[in-house]
Design an enzyme around this catalytic site. Structure first.
Site, PDB file in Angstrom:
ATOM      1  N   SER A   1     -25.752  30.861 -21.209  1.00 40.49           N
ATOM      2  CA  SER A   1     -27.104  31.158 -21.703  1.00 40.49           C
ATOM      3  C   SER A   1     -27.312  32.667 -21.844  1.00 40.49           C
ATOM      4  CB  SER A   1     -28.125  30.587 -20.728  1.00 40.49           C
ATOM      5  OG  SER A   1     -27.946  31.192 -19.459  1.00 40.49           O
TER       6      SER A   1
ATOM      7  N   GLU B   1     -34.344  27.653 -26.952  1.00 42.83           N
ATOM      8  CA  GLU B   1     -33.237  26.692 -26.995  1.00 42.83           C
ATOM      9  C   GLU B   1     -33.526  25.565 -25.998  1.00 42.83           C
ATOM     10  OE1 GLU B   1     -29.434  27.841 -25.270  1.00 42.83           O
ATOM     11  OE2 GLU B   1     -28.398  26.877 -26.934  1.00 42.83           O
TER      12      GLU B   1
ATOM     13  N   CYS C   1     -24.328  24.497 -28.404  1.00 39.50           N
ATOM     14  CA  CYS C   1     -24.882  25.807 -28.765  1.00 39.50           C
ATOM     15  C   CYS C   1     -25.232  25.869 -30.240  1.00 39.50           C
ATOM     16  CB  CYS C   1     -23.875  26.889 -28.411  1.00 39.50           C
ATOM     17  SG  CYS C   1     -22.235  26.602 -29.101  1.00 39.50           S
TER      18      CYS C   1
ATOM     19  N   LYS D   1     -13.704  30.161 -14.483  1.00 42.93           N
ATOM     20  CA  LYS D   1     -14.790  29.722 -13.591  1.00 42.93           C
ATOM     21  C   LYS D   1     -15.635  28.751 -14.400  1.00 42.93           C
ATOM     22  CE  LYS D   1     -18.645  29.803 -12.209  1.00 42.93           C
ATOM     23  NZ  LYS D   1     -19.508  28.565 -12.134  1.00 42.93           N
TER      24      LYS D   1
ATOM     25  N   GLU E   1     -20.496  34.476 -25.708  1.00 44.05           N
ATOM     26  CA  GLU E   1     -20.768  33.310 -26.556  1.00 44.05           C
ATOM     27  C   GLU E   1     -21.997  32.630 -25.978  1.00 44.05           C
ATOM     28  OE1 GLU E   1     -19.223  32.538 -29.308  1.00 44.05           O
ATOM     29  OE2 GLU E   1     -17.695  34.083 -29.143  1.00 44.05           O
TER      30      GLU E   1
HETATM   31  P1  NAD Z   1     -25.556  29.147 -17.761  1.00 46.61           P
HETATM   32  O1  NAD Z   1     -25.734  30.481 -18.371  1.00 46.61           O
HETATM   33  O2  NAD Z   1     -26.610  28.648 -16.849  1.00 46.61           O
HETATM   34  O3  NAD Z   1     -24.172  29.086 -16.930  1.00 46.61           O
HETATM   35  C1  NAD Z   1     -22.935  29.385 -17.536  1.00 46.61           C
HETATM   36  C2  NAD Z   1     -21.928  29.761 -16.466  1.00 46.61           C
HETATM   37  O4  NAD Z   1     -22.350  30.977 -15.827  1.00 46.61           O
HETATM   38  C3  NAD Z   1     -21.764  28.732 -15.354  1.00 46.61           C
HETATM   39  O5  NAD Z   1     -20.401  28.630 -15.046  1.00 46.61           O
HETATM   40  C4  NAD Z   1     -22.537  29.351 -14.202  1.00 46.61           C
HETATM   41  O6  NAD Z   1     -22.107  28.934 -12.929  1.00 46.61           O
HETATM   42  C5  NAD Z   1     -22.263  30.823 -14.412  1.00 46.61           C
HETATM   43  N1  NAD Z   1     -23.223  31.755 -13.801  1.00 46.61           N
HETATM   44  C6  NAD Z   1     -24.523  31.544 -13.503  1.00 46.61           C
HETATM   45  N2  NAD Z   1     -25.079  32.664 -13.003  1.00 46.61           N
HETATM   46  C7  NAD Z   1     -24.105  33.605 -12.994  1.00 46.61           C
HETATM   47  C8  NAD Z   1     -24.052  34.977 -12.600  1.00 46.61           C
HETATM   48  N3  NAD Z   1     -25.128  35.628 -12.137  1.00 46.61           N
HETATM   49  N4  NAD Z   1     -22.885  35.648 -12.741  1.00 46.61           N
HETATM   50  C9  NAD Z   1     -21.787  35.030 -13.244  1.00 46.61           C
HETATM   51  N5  NAD Z   1     -21.780  33.734 -13.614  1.00 46.61           N
HETATM   52  C10 NAD Z   1     -22.921  33.026 -13.498  1.00 46.61           C
HETATM   53  O7  NAD Z   1     -25.329  28.153 -18.985  1.00 46.61           O
HETATM   54  P2  NAD Z   1     -25.151  26.583 -18.960  1.00 46.61           P
HETATM   55  O8  NAD Z   1     -26.456  25.934 -18.627  1.00 46.61           O
HETATM   56  O9  NAD Z   1     -23.964  26.227 -18.168  1.00 46.61           O
HETATM   57  O10 NAD Z   1     -24.773  26.294 -20.481  1.00 46.61           O
HETATM   58  C11 NAD Z   1     -25.702  26.181 -21.499  1.00 46.61           C
HETATM   59  C12 NAD Z   1     -25.761  27.452 -22.328  1.00 46.61           C
HETATM   60  O11 NAD Z   1     -24.454  27.787 -22.804  1.00 46.61           O
HETATM   61  C13 NAD Z   1     -26.622  27.269 -23.580  1.00 46.61           C
HETATM   62  O12 NAD Z   1     -27.395  28.432 -23.794  1.00 46.61           O
HETATM   63  C14 NAD Z   1     -25.592  27.095 -24.677  1.00 46.61           C
HETATM   64  O13 NAD Z   1     -26.062  27.407 -25.966  1.00 46.61           O
HETATM   65  C15 NAD Z   1     -24.528  28.038 -24.223  1.00 46.61           C
HETATM   66  N6  NAD Z   1     -23.244  27.731 -24.861  1.00 46.61           N
HETATM   67  C16 NAD Z   1     -22.756  28.605 -25.802  1.00 46.61           C
HETATM   68  C17 NAD Z   1     -21.573  28.327 -26.462  1.00 46.61           C
HETATM   69  C18 NAD Z   1     -21.015  29.260 -27.522  1.00 46.61           C
HETATM   70  O14 NAD Z   1     -19.830  29.137 -27.847  1.00 46.61           O
HETATM   71  N7  NAD Z   1     -21.796  30.181 -28.075  1.00 46.61           N
HETATM   72  C19 NAD Z   1     -20.855  27.158 -26.152  1.00 46.61           C
HETATM   73  C20 NAD Z   1     -21.384  26.300 -25.198  1.00 46.61           C
HETATM   74  C21 NAD Z   1     -22.578  26.593 -24.547  1.00 46.61           C
END
Ligand code: NAD
Length: 492
Positions: A228, A384, A283, A175, A249
């Site tokens: 996040s 962040e 990240c 997803k 992650e």
């Molecule tokens: P986000 O948490 O807003 O969304 C991530 C994913 O979760 C998306 O696909 C979103 O549609 C889905 N989602 C949202 N609400 C949900 C729910 N209630 N249930 C299930 N899925 C849901 O994050 P973002 O804005 O897409 O990405 C940025 C974040 O990702 C930053 O915090 C960044 O640090 C982190 N990140 C971490 C890594 C790592 O490897 N540690 C890598 C890349 C990004």
């Protein structure tokens, strides 16, 4: 050209059941370059049923040699298609082509790396006190794995999980983020072309609801989430309700620490790479630069000058060094953090506003921004931002640097710059982060495990640890004594 994408669900490429779509927007010019299906709950349920069916009927019986062959084939196809995939990634999320192109080569390498693991998931023969009993352990897949991912590097993120989960024998439902879904769909096409059986690799696209339906299902056996901490908490709760294991992650607020005795020029490049690479939308961004007092002003000046020369522009051009914020909500969020830092009294030494030079007018560009004299309790140092905004914090002693570095809810990555090996080793042990870079920053390898501590998550991707996340241990007792035992007492 605007592409109308479909999702691979239950053996077909399909629109959403209700025909719903969302736009794929190029953050450089705000043009709609594609339409992505918004899956309904029915689509998600269909994908889960197909994955369960594929696991039971064929995939769990597929040997490691065949799994490896298919993964290697995917790697070859990614290599053959790398230019197009990189361009699409750049078009979809604004990341510069010089990085997305590298990421495609890296993706192929991870597929090959985990192909080689498929036939090396050994169990053990465990010595027991019972001399007529043999204990074998074997590693088995979970079954159906859901991988929910973020928008900043869709292909690089999915290759952290997809090849490992497949090599271990799981079926996978991806997803991707609603902000950048196109390349995930393309990788699924490549998996199909490589010959993966129907139902083994599927994608459901859409927003948070689609992710929630997927990970809340009792018919999903394991969840892998990249995103996040806020959404991570929701996912952990939902998965917990079904007692499903999760790998998390999450985000970071990583300290990049420069001592007086560092190689100044290398540390300067490392600081730039840490925060302005990928427009800071990573990240592992080294968003807190801790600089020892003896070189503090020199480093602030040098960074401010270098940041002012960063070439922004069309991310599809090789000469461009920094691209756009990947989408409008992120663009607005980054600017609001900049305003908050100004309000909190941090000293702005570079950037600080939307970049609007020639050729940048239509894009979500933000100037490389640096605040000096930041205190670690300011909002700009605590949360962040996920953008090109650096906080520089002075320190005097090693212990003070450690205290500031660890004074954060996060624990993903860190950097240490010093020519003193003893100091580097002390820092490496003392910093609470899953990754420590010494005299370098932003280095990754398929073989090297990666993941966070504290609010940055748990579980690991890549390396041996990354594939073990997608297996569970089964223990098998074989009794060859021939005894007729007491049925009312356990045999210890
Ligand atoms: P986000 O948490 O807003 O969304 C991530 C994913 O979760 C998306 O696909 C979103 O549609 C889905 N989602 C949202 N609400 C949900 C729910 N209630 N249930 C299930 N899925 C849901 O994050 P973002 O804005 O897409 O990405 C940025 C974040 O990702 C930053 O915090 C960044 O640090 C982190 N990140 C971490 C890594 C790592 O490897 N540690 C890598 C890349 C990004």
């Amino acid at each position: 050209m605007t592409v109308r994408y479909q999702m691979p669900v239950a053996g077909e490429w399909r629109d959403a059941a209700d025909g719903g779509t969302m736009p794929a927007i190029n953050p450089f010019d705000q043009e709609v370059h594609g339409w992505i299906p918004v899956a309904t709950e029915t689509d998600v349920e269909d994908a889960i049923s197909a994955a369960r069916g594929a696991f039971a009927s064929c995939w769990r019986k597929t040997g490691p040699g065949e799994r490896a062959r298919l993964l290697n084939r995917v790697a070859d196809l990614i290599d053959a298609d790398a230019d197009r995939l990189a361009l699409l990634e750049t078009t979809d999320n604004g990341k510069v082509i010089r990085e997305t192109h590298n990421q495609m080569g890296y993706a192929a390498r991870i597929f090959r790396y985990y192909a080689a693991w498929a036939d090396k998931l050994h169990g053990d023969v465990v010595p027991l006190d019972q001399k007529d009993t043999l204990d074998l352990t074997i590693r088995v897949p979970f079954g159906v794995v859901a991988c929910v991912t973020a928008w900043n590097s869709p292909v690089a993120i999915l290759t952290n999980t997809l090849p490992a989960a497949l090599a271990a024998g799981n079926c996978v439902i991806l997803k991707p983020s609603e902000h950048a879904s196109a390349t995930t769909l393309e990788i699924a096409r490549i998996c199909e072309a490589a010959g993966f059986p129907s139902g083994v690799v599927q994608v459901v696209t859409g927003g948070g609801d689609v992710g929630r339906w997927l990970i809340s299902s009792a018919r999903v056996d394991k969840v892998s989430f990249t995103g996040s901490p806020g959404v991570g908490r929701l996912i952990a709760q939902a998965a917990g309700a079904n007692l499903k294991p999760v790998t998390m992650e999450l985000g970071g607020k990583s300290p990049n620490i420069v001592f007086d005795d560092a190689d100044f020029d290398r540390a300067l490049i490392g600081a730039l790479a840490g925060i302005f690479g990928a427009t800071g939308q990573t990240c592992i961004a080294g968003s807190r630069l801790l600089v020892q007092r003896g070189i503090y002003e020199r480093m602030v000046d040098a960074l401010a000058k270098r940041a002012g020369r960063i070439r922004m522009g069309d991310p599809r051009l090789k000469a461009t060094e920094m691209g756009t914020a990947a989408n409008e909500p992120q663009f607005t969020k980054i600017l609001s953090f900049i305003d908050a830092a100004k309000g909190d009294g941090a000293r702005l030494v570079a950037g600080g506003r939307r970049a609007d030079g020639p050729g940048l007018e239509q894009g979500f560009f933000i100037e490389p921004t640096i605040f000096a004299d930041v205190r670690n309790d300011m909002k700009v140092a605590r949360e962040e931002i996920f953008g090109p905004v650096l906080s520089i914090i002075p320190f005097d002693e090693e212990d003070e640097a450690i205290a500031i570095a660890n004074d954060t809810p996060y624990g993903l990555a860190s950097g240490v710059w010093s020519e003193n090996i003893g100091r580097c080793m002390r820092m490496m042990r003392a910093i609470d982060s899953g990754v420590v870079w010494i005299n370098t920053y932003r280095v990754a390898a398929p073989q090297a495990p990666f993941g966070g501590m504290k609010d940055s998550g748990f579980g690991r991707v890549r390396g041996e640890a990354g594939i073990l996340e997608f297996t569970q241990t089964k223990t098998v007792f074989v009794d060859f004594s021939g005894d007729r035992r007491d049925p009312f007492s356990m045999k210890f």
